[in-house]
Design a protein around this motif. Structure first.
Motif, PDB file in Angstrom:
ATOM      1  N   PRO A  75     -17.486  -8.206  -2.176  1.00 38.44           N
ATOM      2  CA  PRO A  75     -16.673  -8.561  -0.985  1.00 38.44           C
ATOM      3  C   PRO A  75     -15.337  -8.534  -1.112  1.00 38.44           C
ATOM      4  CG  PRO A  75     -18.760  -9.867  -1.183  1.00 38.44           C
ATOM      5  CD  PRO A  75     -18.465  -9.237  -2.395  1.00 38.44           C
ATOM      6  N   GLU A  76     -14.898  -9.258  -2.280  1.00 40.75           N
ATOM      7  CA  GLU A  76     -13.482  -9.474  -2.940  1.00 40.75           C
ATOM      8  C   GLU A  76     -12.661  -8.098  -2.613  1.00 40.75           C
ATOM      9  OE1 GLU A  76     -11.286 -12.387  -5.572  1.00 40.75           O
ATOM     10  OE2 GLU A  76     -13.547 -12.224  -6.097  1.00 40.75           O
ATOM     11  N   SER A  77     -13.120  -6.986  -3.111  1.00 37.22           N
ATOM     12  CA  SER A  77     -12.332  -5.673  -3.040  1.00 37.22           C
ATOM     13  C   SER A  77     -12.076  -5.112  -1.618  1.00 37.22           C
ATOM     14  CB  SER A  77     -13.384  -4.417  -3.667  1.00 37.22           C
ATOM     15  OG  SER A  77     -13.880  -4.981  -5.011  1.00 37.22           O
ATOM     16  N   LEU A  78     -12.740  -5.616  -0.555  1.00 38.45           N
ATOM     17  CA  LEU A  78     -12.569  -5.309   0.805  1.00 38.45           C
ATOM     18  C   LEU A  78     -11.209  -5.942   1.223  1.00 38.45           C
ATOM     19  CD1 LEU A  78     -16.219  -4.939   1.668  1.00 38.45           C
ATOM     20  CD2 LEU A  78     -14.642  -2.957   2.102  1.00 38.45           C
ATOM     21  N   LEU A  79     -11.052  -7.027   0.643  1.00 42.20           N
ATOM     22  CA  LEU A  79      -9.916  -7.748   1.008  1.00 42.20           C
ATOM     23  C   LEU A  79      -8.276  -7.583   0.292  1.00 42.20           C
ATOM     24  CD1 LEU A  79     -11.761 -11.457   0.688  1.00 42.20           C
ATOM     25  CD2 LEU A  79     -11.360 -10.332   2.800  1.00 42.20           C
ATOM     26  N   LYS A  80      -8.441  -6.448  -0.544  1.00 40.35           N
ATOM     27  CA  LYS A  80      -7.344  -6.281  -1.068  1.00 40.35           C
ATOM     28  C   LYS A  80      -6.364  -5.503   0.169  1.00 40.35           C
ATOM     29  CE  LYS A  80      -9.040  -5.016  -5.496  1.00 40.35           C
ATOM     30  NZ  LYS A  80      -9.776  -3.842  -6.110  1.00 40.35           N
ATOM     31  N   ARG A  81      -5.166  -5.774  -0.071  1.00 39.81           N
ATOM     32  CA  ARG A  81      -4.118  -5.174   0.995  1.00 39.81           C
ATOM     33  C   ARG A  81      -4.097  -3.520   0.843  1.00 39.81           C
ATOM     34  NH1 ARG A  81       0.218  -7.967   3.257  1.00 39.81           N
ATOM     35  NH2 ARG A  81       1.394  -6.025   3.330  1.00 39.81           N
ATOM     36  N   ASN A  82      -4.276  -2.753   2.051  1.00 44.20           N
ATOM     37  CA  ASN A  82      -4.403  -1.342   2.149  1.00 44.20           C
ATOM     38  C   ASN A  82      -5.684  -0.895   1.402  1.00 44.20           C
ATOM     39  OD1 ASN A  82      -2.174  -1.535   4.011  1.00 44.20           O
ATOM     40  ND2 ASN A  82      -0.990  -1.700   2.039  1.00 44.20           N
ATOM     41  N   TYR A  83      -6.648  -1.605   1.305  1.00 45.27           N
ATOM     42  CA  TYR A  83      -7.745  -1.239   0.488  1.00 45.27           C
ATOM     43  C   TYR A  83      -8.301   0.266   0.524  1.00 45.27           C
ATOM     44  CZ  TYR A  83     -12.388  -1.026  -1.873  1.00 45.27           C
ATOM     45  OH  TYR A  83     -13.430  -0.743  -2.577  1.00 45.27           O
ATOM     46  N   LEU A  84      -8.419   0.886   1.711  1.00 48.09           N
ATOM     47  CA  LEU A  84      -8.673   2.115   1.970  1.00 48.09           C
ATOM     48  C   LEU A  84      -7.690   3.254   1.439  1.00 48.09           C
ATOM     49  CD1 LEU A  84     -10.594   4.258   3.233  1.00 48.09           C
ATOM     50  CD2 LEU A  84      -9.421   3.800   5.554  1.00 48.09           C
ATOM     51  N   ASP A  85      -6.313   3.002   1.610  1.00 45.99           N
ATOM     52  CA  ASP A  85      -5.433   3.813   0.908  1.00 45.99           C
ATOM     53  C   ASP A  85      -5.582   3.841  -0.626  1.00 45.99           C
ATOM     54  OD1 ASP A  85      -4.358   3.882   3.312  1.00 45.99           O
ATOM     55  OD2 ASP A  85      -2.587   2.835   3.045  1.00 45.99           O
ATOM     56  N   LEU A  86      -5.758   2.594  -1.055  1.00 43.98           N
ATOM     57  CA  LEU A  86      -5.928   2.674  -2.635  1.00 43.98           C
ATOM     58  C   LEU A  86      -7.305   3.316  -3.110  1.00 43.98           C
ATOM     59  CD1 LEU A  86      -5.579  -1.384  -3.226  1.00 43.98           C
ATOM     60  CD2 LEU A  86      -3.944   0.429  -3.816  1.00 43.98           C
ATOM     61  N   LEU A  87      -8.306   3.039  -2.227  1.00 38.87           N
ATOM     62  CA  LEU A  87      -9.611   3.862  -2.573  1.00 38.87           C
ATOM     63  C   LEU A  87      -9.301   5.194  -2.715  1.00 38.87           C
ATOM     64  CD1 LEU A  87     -12.386   2.602  -2.849  1.00 38.87           C
ATOM     65  CD2 LEU A  87     -12.741   2.965  -0.658  1.00 38.87           C
ATOM     66  N   LEU A  88      -8.823   5.980  -1.506  1.00 36.17           N
ATOM     67  CA  LEU A  88      -8.416   7.215  -1.484  1.00 36.17           C
ATOM     68  C   LEU A  88      -7.477   7.810  -2.340  1.00 36.17           C
ATOM     69  CD1 LEU A  88      -8.426   7.760   2.508  1.00 36.17           C
ATOM     70  CD2 LEU A  88     -10.505   7.735   1.092  1.00 36.17           C
ATOM     71  N   LYS A  89      -6.536   7.027  -2.673  1.00 32.66           N
ATOM     72  CA  LYS A  89      -5.759   7.521  -3.833  1.00 32.66           C
ATOM     73  C   LYS A  89      -6.477   7.837  -5.040  1.00 32.66           C
ATOM     74  CE  LYS A  89      -1.321   5.964  -2.392  1.00 32.66           C
ATOM     75  NZ  LYS A  89      -0.475   4.673  -2.244  1.00 32.66           N
ATOM     76  N   ALA A  90      -7.403   6.875  -5.419  1.00 36.41           N
ATOM     77  CA  ALA A  90      -8.112   6.866  -6.590  1.00 36.41           C
ATOM     78  C   ALA A  90      -9.278   8.002  -6.488  1.00 36.41           C
ATOM     79  CB  ALA A  90      -8.549   5.697  -6.824  1.00 36.41           C
ATOM     80  N   SER A  91      -9.496   8.706  -5.519  1.00 35.61           N
ATOM     81  CA  SER A  91     -10.704   9.472  -5.003  1.00 35.61           C
ATOM     82  C   SER A  91     -11.287  10.380  -6.422  1.00 35.61           C
ATOM     83  CB  SER A  91     -10.787  10.065  -3.713  1.00 35.61           C
ATOM     84  OG  SER A  91      -9.838  11.124  -3.807  1.00 35.61           O
ATOM     85  N   GLN A  92     -12.244  10.639  -6.372  1.00 34.84           N
ATOM     86  CA  GLN A  92     -12.933  11.468  -7.404  1.00 34.84           C
ATOM     87  C   GLN A  92     -13.101  13.066  -6.822  1.00 34.84           C
ATOM     88  OE1 GLN A  92     -15.474   9.324 -10.184  1.00 34.84           O
ATOM     89  NE2 GLN A  92     -14.614   7.439  -9.581  1.00 34.84           N
ATOM     90  N   ASP A  93     -12.953  13.970  -7.327  1.00 33.31           N
ATOM     91  CA  ASP A  93     -13.296  15.125  -6.764  1.00 33.31           C
ATOM     92  C   ASP A  93     -13.957  16.020  -7.708  1.00 33.31           C
ATOM     93  OD1 ASP A  93     -10.093  16.671  -6.451  1.00 33.31           O
ATOM     94  OD2 ASP A  93     -11.186  15.956  -8.109  1.00 33.31           O
TER      95      ASP A  93
END
Ligand SMILES: [Zn+2]
Length: 269
Positions: free
Chosen positions: A249-267
């Motif tokens: 749950p703590e990960s979802l509390l990071k600031r701008n979590y979605l942006d961080l997640l998409l930046k680190a996206s794997q393809d």
């Protein structure tokens, strides 16, 4: 001959790569950028549109060791992480060695939770930018090996936030209440559906201030911190599930979590 060996080695490494397309840490979320080749991984994957691209958002299941988990058409290499351990003492023996009726009750309640986790709502789109449901002190993090009275138990796949009895608990993100109960282990308990397989739950409350099917917005009051169920003191035991996997749950509390997640996206499938 040498070339043949080289070729075999090359194929060997290639197959290792193919075996684990994606890499993740237990309990974290990974994003995969979708393209023409991979436009859908699984019917129930959470897909987010961002800047004209589509991303599948997937949970990395908890594992105590390095492992490869196969999920439909892809596999995830889960990298071992040392989460540390937590030792608690429960003095009431009937809460540790359950009587037949308590254990029947706990089993029935676990089925209710399992059933609610199968909820897959498509008419609400989840936000991955959560706020903390309660102001307090983190008393046990996600992933800790757990010992109760020195006996090993299941790992702690939730976040514990200690706060005094009666502290307000708010919705970290909008959703619908899909389960309300008073359970053996979890005490006063609610489950909140954020949509498309993202679900959170709240245990040990002293008071529940929502009812089944209530629609809540981010920041709305859910109830109060308490010490109902099996606890050592007042705290919120907060779980977050994605596609039925308990994530950190703590990960979802990071600031701008979605942006961080998409930046680190794997393809790299
Ligand atoms: Zn807990």
């Amino acid at each position: 001959m040498k070339n043949k060996i080289k070729k075999i080695i090359f194929i060997f490494f290639l197959s290792i790569n193919l075996q684990a397309d994606l890499i993740g840490i237990p309990g974290e979320i990974i994003a995969i950028k979708l393209n023409e080749k991979i436009n859908k991984l699984h019917d129930n994957d959470l897909v987010i549109n961002f800047n004209g691209n589509e991303y599948a958002i997937l949970p990395v299941p908890y594992s105590a060791n390095d492992t490869v988990i196969k999920k439909g058409s892809y596999s995830i290499k889960v990298k071992k992480k040392d989460f540390g351990e937590s030792r608690i003492t429960i003095t009431n023996p009937s809460m540790v060695d359950l009587s037949k009726s308590d254990s029947d009750r706990a089993y029935k309640e676990s089925l209710l939770i399992k059933k609610a986790l199968n909820t897959f709502t498509t008419n609400i789109s989840p936000s991955l930018n959560f706020i903390s449901p309660v102001e307090g002190i983190i008393s046990s993090r996600y992933g800790k090996k757990r010992f109760i009275n020195d006996k090993p138990r299941s790992p702690h796949l939730a976040l514990d936030i200690a706060a005094s009895e009666g502290t307000t608990i708010i919705a970290p993100s909008s959703g619908r209440i899909i389960l309300v109960g008073d359970f053996f282990y979890s005490g006063k308990y609610i489950m909140l559906d954020h949509g498309k397989g993202l679900i959170s739950s709240y245990s040990h409350m002293s008071e529940i201030l929502v009812s089944i099917d209530s629609i809540v917005k981010k920041g709305d009051i859910l109830g109060k911190v308490g010490s109902t169920g099996r606890v050592t003191g007042p705290h919120l035991h907060w779980s977050v599930y994605l596609n039925k996997e308990r994530i950190n749950p703590e990960s979802l509390l990071k600031r701008n979590y979605l942006d961080l997640l998409l930046k680190a996206s794997q393809d790299s499938i």
